[in-house]
Every structure is written in structure tokens, then in C-alpha cells.
Design a protein around this motif. Sequence first.
Motif, mmCIF file in Angstrom:
data_model
loop_
_atom_site.group_PDB
_atom_site.id
_atom_site.type_symbol
_atom_site.label_atom_id
_atom_site.label_comp_id
_atom_site.label_asym_id
_atom_site.label_seq_id
_atom_site.Cartn_x
_atom_site.Cartn_y
_atom_site.Cartn_z
ATOM 1 N N GLU A 54 0.827 -1.205 0.000
ATOM 2 C CA GLU A 54 0.000 0.000 0.000
ATOM 3 C C GLU A 54 0.870 1.268 0.000
ATOM 4 O O GLU A 54 0.625 2.202 -0.765
ATOM 5 C CB GLU A 54 -0.925 -0.014 1.218
ATOM 6 N N ALA A 55 1.902 1.284 0.828
ATOM 7 C CA ALA A 55 2.786 2.456 0.896
ATOM 8 C C ALA A 55 3.569 2.637 -0.405
ATOM 9 O O ALA A 55 3.769 3.769 -0.873
ATOM 10 C CB ALA A 55 3.745 2.316 2.078
ATOM 11 N N ALA A 56 3.989 1.537 -1.014
ATOM 12 C CA ALA A 56 4.710 1.619 -2.288
ATOM 13 C C ALA A 56 3.812 2.167 -3.386
ATOM 14 O O ALA A 56 4.243 3.008 -4.189
ATOM 15 C CB ALA A 56 5.250 0.241 -2.673
ATOM 16 N N MET A 57 2.560 1.734 -3.412
ATOM 17 C CA MET A 57 1.636 2.238 -4.421
ATOM 18 C C MET A 57 1.338 3.729 -4.196
ATOM 19 O O MET A 57 1.245 4.501 -5.145
ATOM 20 C CB MET A 57 0.330 1.439 -4.414
ATOM 21 N N GLU A 58 1.245 4.120 -2.936
ATOM 22 C CA GLU A 58 1.029 5.537 -2.613
ATOM 23 C C GLU A 58 2.232 6.371 -3.052
ATOM 24 O O GLU A 58 2.079 7.446 -3.634
ATOM 25 C CB GLU A 58 0.771 5.712 -1.114
ATOM 26 N N ALA A 59 3.442 5.867 -2.790
ATOM 27 C CA ALA A 59 4.657 6.574 -3.212
ATOM 28 C C ALA A 59 4.720 6.685 -4.724
ATOM 29 O O ALA A 59 5.098 7.733 -5.265
ATOM 30 C CB ALA A 59 5.896 5.859 -2.672
ATOM 31 N N LEU A 60 4.326 5.632 -5.415
ATOM 32 C CA LEU A 60 4.310 5.653 -6.874
ATOM 33 C C LEU A 60 3.268 6.639 -7.378
ATOM 34 O O LEU A 60 3.522 7.420 -8.295
ATOM 35 C CB LEU A 60 4.034 4.250 -7.422
ATOM 36 N N CYS A 61 2.109 6.631 -6.756
ATOM 37 C CA CYS A 61 1.017 7.520 -7.153
ATOM 38 C C CYS A 61 1.425 8.985 -7.025
ATOM 39 O O CYS A 61 1.106 9.807 -7.887
ATOM 40 C CB CYS A 61 -0.217 7.232 -6.290
ATOM 41 N N THR A 62 2.134 9.310 -5.961
ATOM 42 C CA THR A 62 2.499 10.703 -5.699
ATOM 43 C C THR A 62 3.921 11.029 -6.149
ATOM 44 O O THR A 62 4.382 12.156 -5.961
ATOM 45 C CB THR A 62 2.369 11.015 -4.189
ATOM 46 N N ALA A 63 4.618 10.043 -6.727
ATOM 47 C CA ALA A 63 6.012 10.205 -7.161
ATOM 48 C C ALA A 63 6.862 10.736 -6.017
ATOM 49 O O ALA A 63 7.687 11.619 -6.180
ATOM 50 C CB ALA A 63 6.103 11.104 -8.400
ATOM 51 N N ASP A 64 6.676 10.156 -4.840
ATOM 52 C CA ASP A 64 7.372 10.585 -3.628
ATOM 53 C C ASP A 64 8.572 9.669 -3.386
ATOM 54 O O ASP A 64 8.439 8.582 -2.825
ATOM 55 C CB ASP A 64 6.394 10.547 -2.454
ATOM 56 N N ALA A 65 9.753 10.137 -3.780
ATOM 57 C CA ALA A 65 10.962 9.328 -3.663
ATOM 58 C C ALA A 65 11.319 9.049 -2.203
ATOM 59 O O ALA A 65 11.809 7.965 -1.878
ATOM 60 C CB ALA A 65 12.126 10.010 -4.373
ATOM 61 N N GLU A 66 11.063 10.004 -1.317
ATOM 62 C CA GLU A 66 11.360 9.804 0.109
ATOM 63 C C GLU A 66 10.495 8.695 0.705
ATOM 64 O O GLU A 66 10.980 7.841 1.443
ATOM 65 C CB GLU A 66 11.109 11.110 0.874
ATOM 66 N N ALA A 67 9.213 8.742 0.389
ATOM 67 C CA ALA A 67 8.296 7.705 0.885
ATOM 68 C C ALA A 67 8.678 6.346 0.315
ATOM 69 O O ALA A 67 8.622 5.328 1.016
ATOM 70 C CB ALA A 67 6.858 8.059 0.532
ATOM 71 N N ALA A 68 9.079 6.330 -0.951
ATOM 72 C CA ALA A 68 9.492 5.076 -1.586
ATOM 73 C C ALA A 68 10.730 4.512 -0.898
ATOM 74 O O ALA A 68 10.825 3.310 -0.652
ATOM 75 C CB ALA A 68 9.754 5.293 -3.065
ATOM 76 N N ALA A 69 11.669 5.381 -0.557
ATOM 77 C CA ALA A 69 12.880 4.936 0.130
ATOM 78 C C ALA A 69 12.542 4.385 1.518
ATOM 79 O O ALA A 69 13.137 3.403 1.962
ATOM 80 C CB ALA A 69 13.880 6.083 0.238
ATOM 81 N N ALA A 70 11.572 4.997 2.188
ATOM 82 C CA ALA A 70 11.156 4.519 3.512
ATOM 83 C C ALA A 70 10.560 3.112 3.410
ATOM 84 O O ALA A 70 10.799 2.271 4.282
ATOM 85 C CB ALA A 70 10.150 5.482 4.131
#
Length: 193
Positions: free
Chosen positions: A30-46
Motif C-alpha cells: 500500500e505504501a509503495a503504491m502511494e509513493a508511486l502515485c504521488t512520485a514521492d521518492a522519500e516515501a518510496a525509500a522509507a
Amino acid sequence: MSNRTQYENDLAALKTALTEMGQSAADAVEAAMEALCTADAEAAAAVAQGDGRINNMERDIEHRCMTLLLRQQPVAGDLRRISTAMKVVTDVERIDIAEIIPHLVTVRKEGDPAVSQAIKMGQKAHKMILDALNALTSEDEQAALRVIAADDEVDYDFNAIKHTLAQEIAADPGKVDAALDLLMVIKYLERIG
């Protein structure tokens, strides 16, 4: 405490640990899909950093299973539960899209048709994880059959996105790396099914 009581406690603890690991994997998807959706590199790294916790959970559950097998020599239903736990833990650990998401969010942006499709596919896969966990913990065969049936939708999405990516590469061969990264993500999502 009697051996039987300890054994039953150990089986219950195994079930709890397996549920926690499954929930952690579902949360990571879920968090990975959210990071992808928002193009949030920091969230993706987390998300990627949290992968070690899931790996540790896998090792702990495998250890619990082996201990139960060696000490108790279970039969029938208990043996099925333990062997199912060993299979499930391996499958859950393989839900590992976290590694590729940090790079992917830098090359694919929100509104990208293939990304939008992948996010919808990810939401379906996330629901499948949760539904499968519920079916497993409640030992509900009908619920498990519904999860199996839901796999057809995820397979359809995989093929549709793969087709979109093939068209994208044909139109602009320079996008091949970004397309392959997204293909890896949807392959992981398809594996969840």
C-alpha cells in the motif's frame, strides 16, 4: 505448563506472527503504491528501508515452524497448518516491490497511464493480501476461493499494462528502462495473486 498447552500456545503464536508479517507486507504494498502515485521518492525509500523487518519476520517464522516440526512431530491438521505457514511466509516475503519503487518514482510521473493502471492493479493486489490473510487465519475455504477468483482480475490488469508498456516502447525506444522498471513492479503485483 504441559507439553500440549505449550504446543498449542506455540501454534497460536505462529499464526499471530504469520498474520503480522502478512499485514506488514500488505502495508508495504500500500505504501509503495502511494509513493508511486504521488512520485514521492522519500516515501518510496522509507518503504524499501522497512523491507529488512519483513525479512527478519520470515526468518523468525521459519524458525518457529522448524522448531514445531522437530519437537512435536505434528500430524494431520497441525502438520498442514505448519507447512502452510512455511509456504505462505516464503510467498509473503517475495512481495518485494519496495526495492524498485524509489528509482521508479524518479522516472515515471503521476498521470502516466501505465502508472495509473499499475496503481489500480496494486490496490487489487493489496486487497487480495488482506483477504487471503483473513481466509488463512479464519480457515475459511470459501473466502480462500474468492481470493483465488480475484486473481483473474490481477492477471488481466498485468496483461493490459504489459500491452501499454509495449506500445510505449514501440513509440519511443528511449523509454525502455522506465518501462522495464514498471514491468518489474507489475510482475511483483501479479505474483501476489
